[in-house]
Write a protein that holds these residues in place. Sequence first.
Motif, PDB file in Angstrom:
ATOM      1  N   ASP A  23      -4.540 -10.436  -3.423  1.00  0.00           N
ATOM      2  CA  ASP A  23      -4.912 -10.772  -2.050  1.00  0.00           C
ATOM      3  C   ASP A  23      -5.675 -12.153  -1.945  1.00  0.00           C
ATOM      4  O   ASP A  23      -5.184 -13.060  -1.174  1.00  0.00           O
TER       5      ASP A  23
ATOM      6  N   GLU B  77       2.792  -7.122  -1.064  1.00  0.00           N
ATOM      7  CA  GLU B  77       1.776  -7.153  -0.161  1.00  0.00           C
ATOM      8  C   GLU B  77       1.557  -8.978   0.107  1.00  0.00           C
ATOM      9  O   GLU B  77       1.364  -9.105   0.688  1.00  0.00           O
TER      10      GLU B  77
ATOM     11  N   TYR C 185      -7.357  -6.450   7.071  1.00  0.00           N
ATOM     12  CA  TYR C 185      -7.461  -4.540   7.485  1.00  0.00           C
ATOM     13  C   TYR C 185      -8.194  -3.861   6.631  1.00  0.00           C
ATOM     14  O   TYR C 185      -8.989  -2.206   7.445  1.00  0.00           O
ATOM     15  N   TYR C 186      -9.013  -4.015   5.618  1.00  0.00           N
ATOM     16  CA  TYR C 186      -9.790  -3.747   4.697  1.00  0.00           C
ATOM     17  C   TYR C 186     -11.160  -2.893   5.655  1.00  0.00           C
ATOM     18  O   TYR C 186     -11.341  -1.830   6.328  1.00  0.00           O
TER      19      TYR C 186
ATOM     20  N   ARG D  36      -0.280  -9.802   6.696  1.00  0.00           N
ATOM     21  CA  ARG D  36      -2.530  -9.927   6.867  1.00  0.00           C
ATOM     22  C   ARG D  36      -2.519 -10.989   6.968  1.00  0.00           C
ATOM     23  O   ARG D  36      -2.510 -12.430   6.718  1.00  0.00           O
TER      24      ARG D  36
ATOM     25  N   HIS E 195       1.174  -1.066  -0.011  1.00  0.00           N
ATOM     26  CA  HIS E 195       0.000  -0.329   0.258  1.00  0.00           C
ATOM     27  C   HIS E 195       0.619   1.258  -0.195  1.00  0.00           C
ATOM     28  O   HIS E 195       2.422   1.116   0.784  1.00  0.00           O
TER      29      HIS E 195
HETATM   30 FE   LIG Z   1      -5.288  -5.291  -0.270  1.00  0.00          FE
END
Ligand SMILES: [Fe+2]
Length: 337
Positions: free
Chosen positions: A169, A87, A223-224, A129, A39
């Motif tokens: 992802d 990511e 995390y979204y 994540r 990000h």
């Molecule tokens: Fe992402």
Amino acid sequence: MISRIPSFLKQALLTTALMSAGHVYAAEGVGIVVYNAQHEGLTKAWVEGFTQDTGIPVTLRNGDDTEMGNQIVQEGAASPADVFLTENSPAMVLVDNAGLFAPVDQATLEQVDAAYRPAHGKWVGIAARSTVFVYNPSKLPETQLPKSIMDLADPSWKGRWGASPGGADFQAIVAAILEQKGEAATLDWLKAMKTNFTAYRGNSSVLKAVNAGQIDSGVIYHYYSFVDQSKTGENSKNTALHYFKHKDPGAFVSISGGGVLASSKHKEQAQAFLKWITGKDGQAILKDGKSFEYAVGKNAQSNPKLVPLQQLDAPTVDASKLDSKKAVELMTQAGLL
Ligand SMILES: [Fe+2]
């Protein structure tokens, strides 16, 4: 007084002053190029801190995991990239399998918990994540939550869940299922997914759709939701998160990677950058910043709002074996891509 000093001496004095202030690299005009698939906000915060501490300028080129990984492989030894940040792990594996990484400095490896870096040391975890099942409690009561991500293949889940299959992802999650369950079981699951799920473009769209009650649930990264909650919460206020835990493939924790390119002409600076982001100050940015990704440094703390990484009971997956090519192949075969 300094005006009376000959200019060559002034230059020498200035260089010494800059060196002692840790600005030697800037003075020499040597910077590094980072191909960044993480990000942008997170990497910018890392770069700012690093350049402030070391004086080493960093040029960022932003893209996504697969795009940048493929680009590095295509460019080969001629790549202008000194560092690659992702990511997810599969893009790191792609570049590693092409033999394009230099080993990460031992001191850097030692800063990162062994669970969050491949044993061969060609790249290192920089953040992590978690896979999460987001649901709308008004559409899906807690008692009906799936026990495993594999359950979502059941006909009872038809039309009830969404995902973003085109993104790196979700493809990392599929690569993890492949690593744990094997090819045949993964293909079966993907075929059932094709029948049951609704496709969205991006995890944020999945979250929004669940929040709006357009779909009961979805598979995204944690995390979204936390990022949205830290802002207005308007795209997550009607949702809750379910962590599969119990080493389920759906409890997969994806490692964001960092590596130094073997072709880098600024290896020392590139290694210094990786050391900085995996060190105390770099990892503190994960705790205090707005990324809501997990810290992976030894003794580093993540944002206190998150469910602690150790409590997620994630499956043990060898990140260096995550095969995105095969995952994409199977997804294509199942009609998902
Ligand atoms: Fe992402």
